[in-house]
Design a protein around this motif. Structure first.
Motif, PDB file in Angstrom:
ATOM      1  N   ILE A   1      50.373 -33.196 -77.505  1.00  0.00           N
ATOM      2  CA  ILE A   1      50.848 -33.020 -76.340  1.00  0.00           C
ATOM      3  C   ILE A   1      51.996 -33.810 -75.722  1.00  0.00           C
ATOM      4  CG2 ILE A   1      50.197 -33.338 -73.642  1.00  0.00           C
ATOM      5  CD1 ILE A   1      47.460 -32.734 -74.464  1.00  0.00           C
ATOM      6  N   ILE A   2      52.063 -35.366 -76.458  1.00  0.00           N
ATOM      7  CA  ILE A   2      53.240 -35.813 -76.026  1.00  0.00           C
ATOM      8  C   ILE A   2      54.647 -35.501 -77.041  1.00  0.00           C
ATOM      9  CG2 ILE A   2      54.509 -38.253 -76.522  1.00  0.00           C
ATOM     10  CD1 ILE A   2      52.541 -38.169 -74.223  1.00  0.00           C
ATOM     11  N   ALA A   3      54.472 -34.917 -78.134  1.00  0.00           N
ATOM     12  CA  ALA A   3      55.296 -34.171 -78.985  1.00  0.00           C
ATOM     13  C   ALA A   3      55.915 -33.007 -78.298  1.00  0.00           C
ATOM     14  CB  ALA A   3      54.774 -34.119 -80.609  1.00  0.00           C
ATOM     15  N   GLN A   4      54.936 -32.230 -77.594  1.00  0.00           N
ATOM     16  CA  GLN A   4      55.490 -31.126 -76.807  1.00  0.00           C
ATOM     17  C   GLN A   4      56.195 -31.463 -75.669  1.00  0.00           C
ATOM     18  OE1 GLN A   4      54.993 -28.081 -78.330  1.00  0.00           O
ATOM     19  NE2 GLN A   4      56.347 -27.313 -76.573  1.00  0.00           N
ATOM     20  N   MET A   5      55.732 -32.541 -75.051  1.00  0.00           N
ATOM     21  CA  MET A   5      56.668 -33.232 -73.711  1.00  0.00           C
ATOM     22  C   MET A   5      57.917 -33.347 -74.131  1.00  0.00           C
ATOM     23  SD  MET A   5      54.611 -32.792 -71.329  1.00  0.00           S
ATOM     24  CE  MET A   5      53.068 -32.483 -70.803  1.00  0.00           C
TER      25      MET A   5
ATOM     26  N   GLY B   1      53.480 -42.308 -74.749  1.00  0.00           N
ATOM     27  CA  GLY B   1      52.629 -41.674 -75.231  1.00  0.00           C
ATOM     28  C   GLY B   1      51.773 -42.291 -76.387  1.00  0.00           C
ATOM     29  N   ARG B   2      52.339 -43.022 -77.173  1.00  0.00           N
ATOM     30  CA  ARG B   2      51.901 -43.662 -78.203  1.00  0.00           C
ATOM     31  C   ARG B   2      50.939 -44.844 -77.310  1.00  0.00           C
ATOM     32  NH1 ARG B   2      56.664 -43.276 -80.916  1.00  0.00           N
ATOM     33  NH2 ARG B   2      57.411 -45.451 -80.435  1.00  0.00           N
ATOM     34  N   ARG B   3      51.531 -45.560 -76.459  1.00  0.00           N
ATOM     35  CA  ARG B   3      50.762 -46.516 -75.820  1.00  0.00           C
ATOM     36  C   ARG B   3      49.675 -45.867 -75.005  1.00  0.00           C
ATOM     37  NH1 ARG B   3      50.883 -52.026 -75.534  1.00  0.00           N
ATOM     38  NH2 ARG B   3      50.702 -51.978 -73.365  1.00  0.00           N
TER      39      ARG B   3
END
Length: 275
Positions: free
Chosen positions: A203-207, A263-265
């Motif tokens: 999801i973060i990658a898509q953001m 996102g990683r955090r």
């Protein structure tokens, strides 16, 4: 046979030495290539008619950044990019949840139409979607960009969430139903939080992709960062084009790296809480 060499044998002295040589040669080749690119950009440019223009690193190409109005114009483009991106991110998450729940519905009259609509939006280019919304729905440029990004990225996120829910152990759903929860509440309270945590990296990658896709807003005359930089280079002259694009690349990298770090955090914190 140990687990370390099930798929391949452990490298011997010759293989390790060969690997080190290849790594060193690769690093040297990469540094040489970067050095050549920098040297080439620094060379004066000679036009067909013989006119000579200074290299890309000449101070005469960077003095425009000393003007306050230039930075105010760039900051307005950054603000428009962030405003459209974060509005679309919130909307895409909500639409993605609806698509995921619709695809997993037990009733075919809900599941089949949602599947058709989702596949249609996944196959549509974002650029054409922006144009269609602007011309047919007669929205402003901002909402044409935002709605197109919401619909397209919502379809992608919906598929990711659906895959996360399907990958869960069926005992999760059975446990929720056994304690008296309805199927909808079971999916919302038990399955969805776990699927969201598992799919958070996707999801973060898509953001990040969504944020970069705001640059397509130029087609509907939305003044986002890329369009702002292009207009500034046209206004101040082509001699400053490289300067403005370097500034734009640096800003995009800073924003995207910040979103990825957040996102990683968030993924690590969610994993820690789940553990």
């Amino acid at each position: 046979m140990t687990q370390a060499n099930v798929l391949y044998d452990a490298p011997g002295p010759r293989a390790r030495a060969r690997s080190r040589v290849i790594s060193v040669v690769g690093v040297i080749a990469l540094v040489a290539l970067l050095g050549w690119v920098v040297w080439r950009l620094a060379q004066p440019q000679v036009a067909v008619n013989g006119n000579e223009t200074p290299g890309m690193f000449s101070p005469s190409r960077w003095d425009v950044l000393a003007y306050g109005e230039v930075w105010r114009y760039i900051v307005s483009g950054v603000w428009n990019t962030l405003r459209a991106a974060f509005t679309a991110m919130v909307g895409a998450m909500l639409v993605g949840m609806l698509f995921a729940f619709g695809r997993l519905a037990e009733r075919a009259w809900i599941r089949v139409p949602v599947t058709v609509v989702l596949e249609f939006f996944r196959g549509m280019p974002v650029l054409l979607m922006m144009l269609f919304i602007l011309l047919v729905a007669a929205t402003g440029a901002f909402w044409a960009v935002v709605i197109a990004l919401i619909v397209y990225n919502g379809a992608i996120i919906g598929e990711a969430l659906r895959a996360g829910i399907v990958a869960l152990n069926t005992g999760q759903r059975e446990a929720g139903l056994s304690i008296g929860l309805t199927p909808v509440r079971t999916r919302l309270m038990i399955e969805f939080p776990q699927a969201f945590t598992q799919m958070l990296p996707i999801i973060i990658a898509q953001m990040v992709v969504l944020l970069k896709d705001t640059s397509l807003g130029y087609i509907v005359a939305y003044p986002e960062l890329a369009s702002t930089v292009k207009n500034a280079s046209n206004f101040y002259g082509n001699g400053y084009m490289f300067t403005f694009w370097v500034v734009a690349v640096a800003i995009y990298l800073a924003i995207n790296l910040t979103v990825s770090w957040i996102g990683r955090r968030a993924a690590r914190m969610a994993a820690a809480r789940r553990a």
